[in-house]
Motif scaffolding. Structure first.
Motif, PDB file in Angstrom:
ATOM      1  N   ASP A 141       0.921  -0.923   0.093  1.00 45.86           N
ATOM      2  CA  ASP A 141      -0.093   0.105  -0.090  1.00 45.86           C
ATOM      3  C   ASP A 141       0.932   1.142  -0.024  1.00 45.86           C
ATOM      4  OD1 ASP A 141       0.734   0.568   2.860  1.00 45.86           O
ATOM      5  OD2 ASP A 141      -0.370  -1.341   2.922  1.00 45.86           O
ATOM      6  N   TYR A 142       0.380   2.100   0.011  1.00 40.18           N
ATOM      7  CA  TYR A 142       0.740   3.620  -0.213  1.00 40.18           C
ATOM      8  C   TYR A 142       1.948   3.804   1.057  1.00 40.18           C
ATOM      9  CZ  TYR A 142       1.160   8.644   0.032  1.00 40.18           C
ATOM     10  OH  TYR A 142       1.546  10.139   0.122  1.00 40.18           O
ATOM     11  N   GLY A 143       1.633   3.497   2.234  1.00 38.04           N
ATOM     12  CA  GLY A 143       2.518   3.900   3.398  1.00 38.04           C
ATOM     13  C   GLY A 143       3.697   2.855   3.364  1.00 38.04           C
ATOM     14  N   SER A 144       3.598   1.584   2.885  1.00 37.42           N
ATOM     15  CA  SER A 144       4.611   0.577   3.029  1.00 37.42           C
ATOM     16  C   SER A 144       5.673   0.923   1.840  1.00 37.42           C
ATOM     17  CB  SER A 144       4.107  -0.828   2.999  1.00 37.42           C
ATOM     18  OG  SER A 144       3.518  -1.166   1.774  1.00 37.42           O
ATOM     19  N   ARG A 145       5.112   1.421   0.751  1.00 35.31           N
ATOM     20  CA  ARG A 145       5.922   1.866  -0.196  1.00 35.31           C
ATOM     21  C   ARG A 145       6.690   2.990   0.329  1.00 35.31           C
ATOM     22  NH1 ARG A 145       1.120   1.116  -3.432  1.00 35.31           N
ATOM     23  NH2 ARG A 145       0.692  -0.878  -3.863  1.00 35.31           N
ATOM     24  N   LYS A 146       6.022   3.746   0.707  1.00 36.29           N
ATOM     25  CA  LYS A 146       6.859   5.154   1.078  1.00 36.29           C
ATOM     26  C   LYS A 146       7.733   4.618   2.046  1.00 36.29           C
ATOM     27  CE  LYS A 146       5.171   9.304  -0.794  1.00 36.29           C
ATOM     28  NZ  LYS A 146       5.909   9.882  -1.373  1.00 36.29           N
ATOM     29  N   ALA A 147       7.558   3.827   2.996  1.00 39.31           N
ATOM     30  CA  ALA A 147       8.453   3.324   3.965  1.00 39.31           C
ATOM     31  C   ALA A 147       9.682   2.621   3.393  1.00 39.31           C
ATOM     32  CB  ALA A 147       7.986   2.512   5.173  1.00 39.31           C
ATOM     33  N   ALA A 148       9.337   1.880   2.392  1.00 39.24           N
ATOM     34  CA  ALA A 148      10.277   1.264   1.411  1.00 39.24           C
ATOM     35  C   ALA A 148      11.293   2.011   1.128  1.00 39.24           C
ATOM     36  CB  ALA A 148      10.045   0.404   0.561  1.00 39.24           C
TER      37      ALA A 148
END
Ligand SMILES: NC(=O)c1ccc[n+]([C@@H]2O[C@H](COP(=O)([O-])OP(=O)(O)OC[C@H]3O[C@@H](n4cnc5c(N)ncnc54)[C@H](OP(=O)(O)O)[C@@H]3O)[C@@H](O)[C@H]2O)c1
Length: 357
Positions: A141-148
């Motif tokens: 999702d958006y948040g996990s992609r940004k975190a990556a």
């Protein structure tokens, strides 16, 4: 400062437009890159605009060419976008990358990604410091992609100093997903009543594009590996935002408060784009301390330009046609302008109160 060069990717977006302006005014030579090219009419003519599609193999590398002193990335959404920047570390003095408060999770592992689950909305501390834990990096999702992408870029350390700006709810002119449409469309429709869930007390911290631009300008001058929140000086409630909008529009609108969440049978009733069950308010003290950041505007004072530009964009037109990104982001949630459902609910409520129940 001797003339130095900034490369802004995503320059024609709402953040990019303001950032190009701020960097140019601060003495930077600016290359303004976006998928389709183009420029903001307010930019100084020395700003060089260019078309670059970062998804095309080698396009970003070719556009950066021999390099730049700082690269501001306003459209990095996933790991491979961060990797594009890492691969250019020998040619970029430093980077500033727009990230999101959507990376935060609470002590029970709840984040924006879990908000659809029962009791799934996070309860963050107020305000949230940058040391708050974040979601696991991933591709879900958006948040996990940004975190990556955040984690990947921070691992570069001194090889590529990167400032990550965790933005709150972005507002300002030229937004493709303007939350203020919730109020502006109603005003244009002559709708004199609005419902606000959670007693209108929700707080989803706004950040004006000019404040993000100011943070980017300061970070460009002071390269470093760091994460900073990006938010306005105030975190108004939805009810306060609604009042501020009415004041700018010279409009009177009755506000009906719902005690808690929208009713299960009518999940869009009172649900504005800021209607969170628990607040998301970002702590700005690290940016103040580390960069000397002072906000250049606030929610209320910045509203007139945003609202009038938005009204001019949608007046007499189908908002879904002129703001397709908004429709894509918000339509799946339900109809934000479901006046018939609101009227039914209000009529029932009035009936209930007339009958004393
Ligand atoms: N909106 C919010 O509330 C919010 C909250 C937190 C974080 N953010 C972050 O803010 C950023 C979005 O910034 P924004 O609102 O300024 O964006 P925007 O207004 O939607 O503009 C996007 C910009 O990126 C360019 N772009 C898109 N795809 C590209 C590609 N493949 N190659 C090159 N350029 C490309 C666009 O160019 P074209 O116009 O040519 O397509 C445009 O210049 C994202 O990183 C998002 O995660 C937003």
């Amino acid at each position: 400062m001797p003339e130095r060069e900034a490369f802004v990717l995503g320059a024609t977006g709402q953040i990019g437009r303001a950032a190009v302006q701020a960097l140019a005014e601060d003495g930077w030579r600016v290359r303004a890159a976006s998928r389709r090219g183009g420029r903001d009419p307010g930019w100084p003519e020395e700003v060089r605009s260019m078309a670059v599609d970062r998804e095309e193999e080698g396009a970003l590398t070719a556009a950066v060419g021999e390099g730049c002193d700082v690269l501001l990335d306003c459209c990095a959404l996933q790991l491979r976008h961060g990797q594009q920047l890492s691969a250019l570390a020998d040619r970029i003095g430093s980077a500033v990358v727009v990230s999101s408060g959507g990376v935060y999770e609470d002590e029970r592992g709840r984040s924006f990604a879990t908000q659809g689950e029962p009791d799934g909305f996070p309860r963050y501390p107020v305000p949230v410091p940058e040391t708050q834990r974040t979601v696991a990096p991933g591709d879900d999702d958006y948040g996990s992609r940004k975190a990556a992408l955040e984690r990947d870029l921070l691992a570069e350390g001194e090889r590529l100093p990167v400032t990550l700006l965790r933005c709150a709810a972005v507002h300002g002119p030229h937004s493709r997903t303007p939350r203020e449409l919730y109020f502006v469309r109603r005003w244009l429709d002559g709708r004199r009543v609005r419902l606000l869930a959670y007693r209108g007390e929700s707080r989803f911290h706004p950040v004006h594009v000019a404040n993000i631009a100011e943070l980017a300008r300061l970070a460009a001058r002071q390269p470093g590996s760091r994460v900073l929140n990006a938010a306005d000086p105030q975190a108004p409630t939805v009810a306060q935002m609604a009042q501020a909008v009415d004041d700018v529009l010279g409009w009177e609108c009755e506000t009906v408060l719902l005690e808690g969440a929208p009713p299960a049978a009518e999940p869009m009733l009172g649900r504005t784009p800021w209607s969170l069950p628990h607040p998301l308010v970002l702590d700005m003290s690290a940016a103040e301390r580390e960069l000397g950041y002072r906000a250049v505007t606030g929610y209320e004072e910045s509203l007139p330009r945003t609202l009038h530009q938005l009204a001019d964009t949608v007046r007499g037109r189908d908002w879904r046609e002129v703001l397709p990104d908004m429709a894509e982001a918000y339509d799946p949630l339900g109809d934000y302008f479901g006046y018939a459902a609101e009227d039914r609910w209000l009529a029932e409520r009035n009936g209930r109160s007339e009958h004393g129940s």
